[in-house]
Design a protein around this motif. Structure first.
Motif, PDB file in Angstrom:
ATOM      1  N   ILE A  20      52.610  26.698  34.809  1.00 34.81           N
ATOM      2  CA  ILE A  20      53.331  27.071  36.022  1.00 34.81           C
ATOM      3  C   ILE A  20      52.541  26.489  37.185  1.00 34.81           C
ATOM      4  O   ILE A  20      51.497  27.006  37.562  1.00 34.81           O
ATOM      5  CB  ILE A  20      53.441  28.605  36.148  1.00 34.81           C
ATOM      6  N   THR A  21      53.021  25.376  37.724  1.00 39.12           N
ATOM      7  CA  THR A  21      52.224  24.675  38.741  1.00 39.12           C
ATOM      8  C   THR A  21      52.375  25.269  40.130  1.00 39.12           C
ATOM      9  O   THR A  21      51.502  25.075  40.974  1.00 39.12           O
ATOM     10  CB  THR A  21      52.628  23.188  38.817  1.00 39.12           C
ATOM     11  N   MET A  22      53.489  25.952  40.410  1.00 36.90           N
ATOM     12  CA  MET A  22      53.839  26.454  41.749  1.00 36.90           C
ATOM     13  C   MET A  22      53.989  25.309  42.755  1.00 36.90           C
ATOM     14  O   MET A  22      53.929  25.517  43.958  1.00 36.90           O
ATOM     15  CB  MET A  22      52.803  27.469  42.257  1.00 36.90           C
ATOM     16  N   THR A  23      54.224  24.104  42.258  1.00 32.71           N
ATOM     17  CA  THR A  23      54.415  22.948  43.120  1.00 32.71           C
ATOM     18  C   THR A  23      55.905  22.737  43.366  1.00 32.71           C
ATOM     19  O   THR A  23      56.678  22.654  42.400  1.00 32.71           O
ATOM     20  CB  THR A  23      53.824  21.684  42.473  1.00 32.71           C
ATOM     21  N   PRO A  24      56.342  22.646  44.609  1.00 31.90           N
ATOM     22  CA  PRO A  24      57.768  22.426  44.898  1.00 31.90           C
ATOM     23  C   PRO A  24      58.285  21.172  44.200  1.00 31.90           C
ATOM     24  O   PRO A  24      57.605  20.142  44.147  1.00 31.90           O
ATOM     25  CB  PRO A  24      57.801  22.263  46.422  1.00 31.90           C
ATOM     26  N   GLY A  25      59.495  21.289  43.646  1.00 31.25           N
ATOM     27  CA  GLY A  25      60.112  20.145  42.999  1.00 31.25           C
ATOM     28  C   GLY A  25      59.831  20.021  41.524  1.00 31.25           C
ATOM     29  O   GLY A  25      60.480  19.227  40.831  1.00 31.25           O
ATOM     30  N   GLY A  66      44.829  29.712  39.848  1.00 32.47           N
ATOM     31  CA  GLY A  66      43.967  30.874  40.040  1.00 32.47           C
ATOM     32  C   GLY A  66      44.543  31.818  41.083  1.00 32.47           C
ATOM     33  O   GLY A  66      45.055  31.372  42.116  1.00 32.47           O
ATOM     34  N   LEU A  67      44.474  33.107  40.812  1.00 31.04           N
ATOM     35  CA  LEU A  67      45.018  34.096  41.745  1.00 31.04           C
ATOM     36  C   LEU A  67      44.132  34.195  42.980  1.00 31.04           C
ATOM     37  O   LEU A  67      42.925  33.935  42.928  1.00 31.04           O
ATOM     38  CB  LEU A  67      45.110  35.455  41.052  1.00 31.04           C
ATOM     39  N   VAL A  68      44.751  34.590  44.087  1.00 31.26           N
ATOM     40  CA  VAL A  68      44.041  34.745  45.351  1.00 31.26           C
ATOM     41  C   VAL A  68      44.170  36.196  45.806  1.00 31.26           C
ATOM     42  O   VAL A  68      45.274  36.666  46.081  1.00 31.26           O
ATOM     43  CB  VAL A  68      44.607  33.808  46.435  1.00 31.26           C
ATOM     44  N   VAL A  76      45.084  42.074  41.612  1.00 27.10           N
ATOM     45  CA  VAL A  76      46.064  41.527  42.542  1.00 27.10           C
ATOM     46  C   VAL A  76      47.426  41.341  41.877  1.00 27.10           C
ATOM     47  O   VAL A  76      48.465  41.368  42.555  1.00 27.10           O
ATOM     48  CB  VAL A  76      45.546  40.215  43.165  1.00 27.10           C
ATOM     49  N   LEU A  77      47.472  41.189  40.544  1.00 28.98           N
ATOM     50  CA  LEU A  77      48.773  41.138  39.872  1.00 28.98           C
ATOM     51  C   LEU A  77      49.500  42.472  39.990  1.00 28.98           C
ATOM     52  O   LEU A  77      50.727  42.515  40.095  1.00 28.98           O
ATOM     53  CB  LEU A  77      48.604  40.747  38.402  1.00 28.98           C
ATOM     54  N   THR A  78      48.749  43.564  39.968  1.00 26.42           N
ATOM     55  CA  THR A  78      49.368  44.870  40.196  1.00 26.42           C
ATOM     56  C   THR A  78      49.935  44.940  41.607  1.00 26.42           C
ATOM     57  O   THR A  78      51.047  45.446  41.825  1.00 26.42           O
ATOM     58  CB  THR A  78      48.352  46.002  39.988  1.00 26.42           C
ATOM     59  N   ALA A  79      49.195  44.426  42.578  1.00 26.39           N
ATOM     60  CA  ALA A  79      49.687  44.395  43.956  1.00 26.39           C
ATOM     61  C   ALA A  79      50.975  43.587  44.053  1.00 26.39           C
ATOM     62  O   ALA A  79      51.912  43.961  44.771  1.00 26.39           O
ATOM     63  CB  ALA A  79      48.619  43.815  44.879  1.00 26.39           C
ATOM     64  N   ALA A  80      51.052  42.476  43.318  1.00 25.67           N
ATOM     65  CA  ALA A  80      52.261  41.648  43.354  1.00 25.67           C
ATOM     66  C   ALA A  80      53.453  42.402  42.788  1.00 25.67           C
ATOM     67  O   ALA A  80      54.564  42.355  43.342  1.00 25.67           O
ATOM     68  CB  ALA A  80      52.021  40.354  42.575  1.00 25.67           C
ATOM     69  N   ARG A  81      53.246  43.092  41.674  1.00 27.70           N
ATOM     70  CA  ARG A  81      54.357  43.835  41.073  1.00 27.70           C
ATOM     71  C   ARG A  81      54.789  44.994  41.967  1.00 27.70           C
ATOM     72  O   ARG A  81      55.985  45.289  42.086  1.00 27.70           O
ATOM     73  CB  ARG A  81      53.962  44.355  39.686  1.00 27.70           C
ATOM     74  N   MET A  82      53.829  45.660  42.609  1.00 29.92           N
ATOM     75  CA  MET A  82      54.183  46.765  43.493  1.00 29.92           C
ATOM     76  C   MET A  82      54.931  46.270  44.722  1.00 29.92           C
ATOM     77  O   MET A  82      55.907  46.888  45.164  1.00 29.92           O
ATOM     78  CB  MET A  82      52.930  47.538  43.911  1.00 29.92           C
ATOM     79  N   ALA A  93      60.640  37.100  40.588  1.00 27.54           N
ATOM     80  CA  ALA A  93      59.285  37.140  40.053  1.00 27.54           C
ATOM     81  C   ALA A  93      58.476  35.934  40.533  1.00 27.54           C
ATOM     82  O   ALA A  93      57.272  36.050  40.794  1.00 27.54           O
ATOM     83  CB  ALA A  93      59.321  37.179  38.525  1.00 27.54           C
ATOM     84  N   LYS A  94      59.119  34.793  40.663  1.00 27.33           N
ATOM     85  CA  LYS A  94      58.399  33.600  41.115  1.00 27.33           C
ATOM     86  C   LYS A  94      57.901  33.782  42.543  1.00 27.33           C
ATOM     87  O   LYS A  94      56.790  33.355  42.882  1.00 27.33           O
ATOM     88  CB  LYS A  94      59.292  32.370  41.021  1.00 27.33           C
ATOM     89  N   GLN A  95      58.721  34.407  43.395  1.00 30.06           N
ATOM     90  CA  GLN A  95      58.262  34.669  44.751  1.00 30.06           C
ATOM     91  C   GLN A  95      57.031  35.569  44.737  1.00 30.06           C
ATOM     92  O   GLN A  95      56.068  35.332  45.474  1.00 30.06           O
ATOM     93  CB  GLN A  95      59.381  35.319  45.565  1.00 30.06           C
ATOM     94  N   ALA A  96      57.056  36.601  43.921  1.00 28.69           N
ATOM     95  CA  ALA A  96      55.921  37.518  43.868  1.00 28.69           C
ATOM     96  C   ALA A  96      54.659  36.815  43.381  1.00 28.69           C
ATOM     97  O   ALA A  96      53.557  37.064  43.883  1.00 28.69           O
ATOM     98  CB  ALA A  96      56.249  38.705  42.965  1.00 28.69           C
ATOM     99  N   LEU A  97      54.824  35.912  42.407  1.00 31.94           N
ATOM    100  CA  LEU A  97      53.655  35.157  41.938  1.00 31.94           C
ATOM    101  C   LEU A  97      53.156  34.214  43.028  1.00 31.94           C
ATOM    102  O   LEU A  97      51.945  34.000  43.175  1.00 31.94           O
ATOM    103  CB  LEU A  97      54.006  34.376  40.672  1.00 31.94           C
ATOM    104  N   ALA A  98      54.079  33.679  43.821  1.00 31.46           N
ATOM    105  CA  ALA A  98      53.664  32.820  44.932  1.00 31.46           C
ATOM    106  C   ALA A  98      52.865  33.594  45.962  1.00 31.46           C
ATOM    107  O   ALA A  98      51.944  33.050  46.587  1.00 31.46           O
ATOM    108  CB  ALA A  98      54.901  32.189  45.590  1.00 31.46           C
TER     109      ALA A  98
END
Length: 436
Positions: A12-17, A58-60, A301-307, A334-339
């Protein structure tokens, strides 16, 4: 330079396109991503088979008061007022530089264990240069990428940020470490006089630093208009929480390029106000995410994303039910939350050109999620699988091309000693706080 070839995973690159998830190889050369593609060849590289895993950037964790790690969970039932009273009114004065060191070391190692590769360390307990140096040293020894946001305990609204200390850190302790960047954790326009708020912003701008500030509800202080009138809000301004900001102000700040960091679990639990996510989305922006204080909530931080995702969906559903119309599609994905936990976190910390996406030239900050575990398998939806991952699913973490977690275990010697030192520190601070 070391070269590593990662094969077999869905990426999952999170790169547009690019596709949301794709079967591609990743070649890491030194501290950077050199190439992404199918069936890559690199005879001189260590080849790692990651079949059955999902690789994400990597998560931030864009906002964590890491210095509080030694007092983990003591305030699980505190309100915001109790937190300010006990932690900032009592405990802070008892911290030593060694307390700062071991809390930052243990806290940063825990972040790596959770899949965080970049940390926004909002250090507002730099009582002395020694305290700041201890905190910086802890981050360095943990091996995490970090923006050290230098701050001080709450002080008189007319006192400016200690710029001599900022310059000292720029000239030595921070400059000397490739994974470390400096920012300013200021009291900001809500908690400073107008003159001081403007002066602090100008000082940060002159040094090219991210300036980060708290805002947690209440009537806006005059400093907001003063900073706005001085033209100082911009892309290197980071507002933490932003709870209950008037919609007009949210739009004004978004238009100026200001970033926001929400810490949803703490905001909802302690009474900061409604997370700013919905307001940002209405204006075409998005939050970054943090976990705030491990004295109160966990540091994942993944918990924060889901919340954040669930809370905003709940608000959207409630609005639609009030109109008698149910939603046919989700308001956010879900993709927005991961972003929010990757791309937006990198932007908030001024590192969008280095981390947050997987593409050639970016830093090799990568996380391998083991989706073979029963809580994630079968991983029909790779992005959701990554978002639903727990610590046990974070198999490997790479920062700047170097493994910091491998085979589900941290690559760090002396963990038992770290635990012992953290416990001693926490017990002594808790005793001092209870006595007060």
């Amino acid at each position: 330079m070391n070269r590593t070839l990662l094969r077999g995973a869905r990426v999952i690159t999170m790169t547009p396109g690019r596709p949301d998830a794709e079967h591609v190889d990743i070649l890491v050369d030194g501290d950077c991503i050199a190439e992404i593609g199918q069936d890559l060849e690199a005879a001189d590289a260590e080849t790692v088979d990651l079949t059955g895993r999902v690789i994400i950037p990597g998560l931030v964790n864009a906002h964590l008061h890491t210095w509080q790690t030694g007092l983990r969970a003591v305030g699980a039932d505190w309100t915001l007022l109790e937190y300010l009273t006990h932690l900032h009114g009592s405990a802070v004065q008892h911290y030593t530089p060694d307390d700062m060191y071991v809390s930052n070391l243990a806290g940063a190692l825990n972040q790596i264990n959770c899949g965080t590769t970049t940390l926004g360390d909002w250090c507002h307990n730099s009582l002395t240069p020694g305290h700041a140096d201890g905190a910086v040293e802890g981050l360095v020894h943990a091996g995490i990428r970090a923006v050290f946001l230098h701050g001080t305990p709450y002080r008189d609204p007319d006192l400016p940020h200690p710029l001599a200390e900022v310059d000292r850190l720029l000239d030595g302790p921070v400059r000397d470490h490739d994974l470390l960047t400096l920012g300013m954790a200021v009291q900001g326009p809500q908690y400073s006089s107008s003159h001081t708020a403007v002066a602090d912003f100008r000082a940060a701008h002159a040094r090219g630093l991210v300036v980060s500030l708290h805002q947690s509800g209440g009537v806006l202080a005059p400093g907001w208009e003063a900073v706005r009138d001085a033209g100082l809000f911009g892309p290197r301004t980071n507002v933490v929480h932003g709870s209950d900001l008037p919609d007009g102000w949210v739009k004004r700040l978004v238009d100026a390029g200001v970033t926001f960091t929400s810490t949803p679990e703490n905001e909802l639990g302690q009474g900061h106000g409604t997370p700013v996510t919905g307001s940002l989305l209405r204006h075409g922006a998005a939050p970054s995410l943090g976990t705030d204080v491990e004295t109160v909530v966990p540091g994942q931080v993944l918990t924060a994303a889901r919340m954040a995702l669930a809370h905003q969906r709940g608000l959207d559903h409630a609005h639609r039910q009030n109109t008698g119309t149910h939603a046919h599609t989700p308001s956010i994905t879900a993709k927005q939350a991961l972003a929010w936990a990757t791309v937006e976190g990198a932007r908030a910390l001024g590192l969008a050109d280095q981390v947050g996406r997987i593409e050639p030239g970016m830093q090799a900050d990568l996380v391998a999620v083991d989706t073979r575990a029963l809580n994630l398998w079968p991983a029909h939806h790779p992005i959701a699988a990554a978002l639903h991952a727990d610590i046990a699913n974070i198999e490997a973490v790479m920062i700047a091309g170097r493994w910091r977690k491998r085979d589900h275990a941290l690559v760090h010697s002396g963990l038992d000693e770290v635990r012992d030192r953290l416990q001693e520190s926490g017990e002594r601070l808790l005793h001092a706080m209870d006595a007060a």
